[in-house]
Design a protein around this motif. Sequence first.
Motif, PDB file in Angstrom:
ATOM      1  N   PRO A   1      -3.825  66.238 -53.805  1.00 56.08           N
ATOM      2  CA  PRO A   1      -3.617  65.617 -55.124  1.00 56.08           C
ATOM      3  C   PRO A   1      -4.092  64.161 -55.204  1.00 56.08           C
ATOM      4  CG  PRO A   1      -1.516  65.923 -53.980  1.00 56.08           C
ATOM      5  CD  PRO A   1      -2.573  66.594 -53.153  1.00 56.08           C
ATOM      6  N   THR A   2      -4.193  63.482 -54.078  1.00 52.64           N
ATOM      7  CA  THR A   2      -4.636  62.085 -54.124  1.00 52.64           C
ATOM      8  C   THR A   2      -6.125  61.962 -54.436  1.00 52.64           C
ATOM      9  OG1 THR A   2      -4.982  62.042 -51.733  1.00 52.64           O
ATOM     10  CG2 THR A   2      -2.848  61.285 -52.540  1.00 52.64           C
ATOM     11  N   LEU A   3      -6.912  63.023 -54.204  1.00 59.08           N
ATOM     12  CA  LEU A   3      -8.334  62.958 -54.505  1.00 59.08           C
ATOM     13  C   LEU A   3      -8.553  62.797 -56.010  1.00 59.08           C
ATOM     14  CD1 LEU A   3     -11.304  63.155 -53.576  1.00 59.08           C
ATOM     15  CD2 LEU A   3     -11.147  65.595 -54.055  1.00 59.08           C
ATOM     16  N   GLY A   4      -7.869  63.570 -56.808  1.00 57.81           N
ATOM     17  CA  GLY A   4      -8.002  63.469 -58.263  1.00 57.81           C
ATOM     18  C   GLY A   4      -7.609  62.095 -58.780  1.00 57.81           C
ATOM     19  N   GLU A   5      -6.521  61.550 -58.241  1.00 55.94           N
ATOM     20  CA  GLU A   5      -6.072  60.219 -58.642  1.00 55.94           C
ATOM     21  C   GLU A   5      -7.082  59.160 -58.210  1.00 55.94           C
ATOM     22  OE1 GLU A   5      -3.517  57.283 -60.306  1.00 55.94           O
ATOM     23  OE2 GLU A   5      -3.895  59.382 -60.664  1.00 55.94           O
ATOM     24  N   SER A   6      -7.649  59.310 -57.020  1.00 58.23           N
ATOM     25  CA  SER A   6      -8.658  58.368 -56.536  1.00 58.23           C
ATOM     26  C   SER A   6      -9.903  58.401 -57.414  1.00 58.23           C
ATOM     27  CB  SER A   6      -9.049  58.681 -55.099  1.00 58.23           C
ATOM     28  OG  SER A   6      -7.950  58.512 -54.247  1.00 58.23           O
ATOM     29  N   ILE A   7     -10.319  59.585 -57.818  1.00 58.24           N
ATOM     30  CA  ILE A   7     -11.489  59.714 -58.686  1.00 58.24           C
ATOM     31  C   ILE A   7     -11.197  59.084 -60.047  1.00 58.24           C
ATOM     32  CG2 ILE A   7     -12.924  61.373 -59.942  1.00 58.24           C
ATOM     33  CD1 ILE A   7     -12.743  63.172 -57.427  1.00 58.24           C
ATOM     34  N   ARG A   8     -10.002  59.310 -60.587  1.00 65.38           N
ATOM     35  CA  ARG A   8      -9.623  58.737 -61.887  1.00 65.38           C
ATOM     36  C   ARG A   8      -9.643  57.209 -61.835  1.00 65.38           C
ATOM     37  NH1 ARG A   8      -5.545  56.565 -64.683  1.00 65.38           N
ATOM     38  NH2 ARG A   8      -4.138  56.437 -62.908  1.00 65.38           N
ATOM     39  N   ILE A   9      -9.071  56.636 -60.778  1.00 66.77           N
ATOM     40  CA  ILE A   9      -9.031  55.176 -60.638  1.00 66.77           C
ATOM     41  C   ILE A   9     -10.444  54.618 -60.451  1.00 66.77           C
ATOM     42  CG2 ILE A   9      -8.298  53.309 -59.093  1.00 66.77           C
ATOM     43  CD1 ILE A   9      -5.669  54.879 -58.743  1.00 66.77           C
TER      44      ILE A   9
END
Length: 194
Positions: free
Chosen positions: A18-26
């Motif tokens: 789940p941290t990959l999606g958040e990293s891409i968003r940021i």
Amino acid sequence: SGDHWVGFDNFIRAFSDPTLGESIRITIIYVVVGISFEMVIGVGIALLLNGRMPGKGILRALILIPMVVTPVVAGLMWRLLLDPTSGFVNYLLGILGFGHHAFLADPNTALMVVIIVEIWENTPFVITIVLAGLESLEASQFEAAQLDGAHGWKLIRYITLPMLGPILAIVMLLRLIDGVKTFALIDTMTQGGP
């Protein structure tokens, strides 16, 4: 031997994290907001510096200072300026009655602060390239437009910016490539923070 082929296991593990999606968003927010402001501010300052003004050479030299500072040095400098207990920014906020704030430790402000430093550091690049582009434009097109009644903002909007189109596209592409792979500035400022 203990080596074995993992196939697509690493990709499956990465895309299920789940941290990959958040990293891409940021990263998208960081790049889009940073580059948008860099382009607008950079083109605006380049247009101002392209005209006749006293001390233009000195201003051009001073504008380059943030660009020549390495990202690690810039990150350390801004981290010290924003230090919640002894930083100059918090000192000024205290004088103005706003109190102290840990900008780089707060998830609500850390991204904004890093974007502001990104803009500070990379807008000179945009200014430099756009100034070079402005100086290469043919004066005859501007003279013809002025004879047709174009002045001020109309001259910029309908003549200057369209002629700068390819240069602006290249600058935006270079900033996009550089912005996506930014690591040193963020790591130095937040130390892997929020």
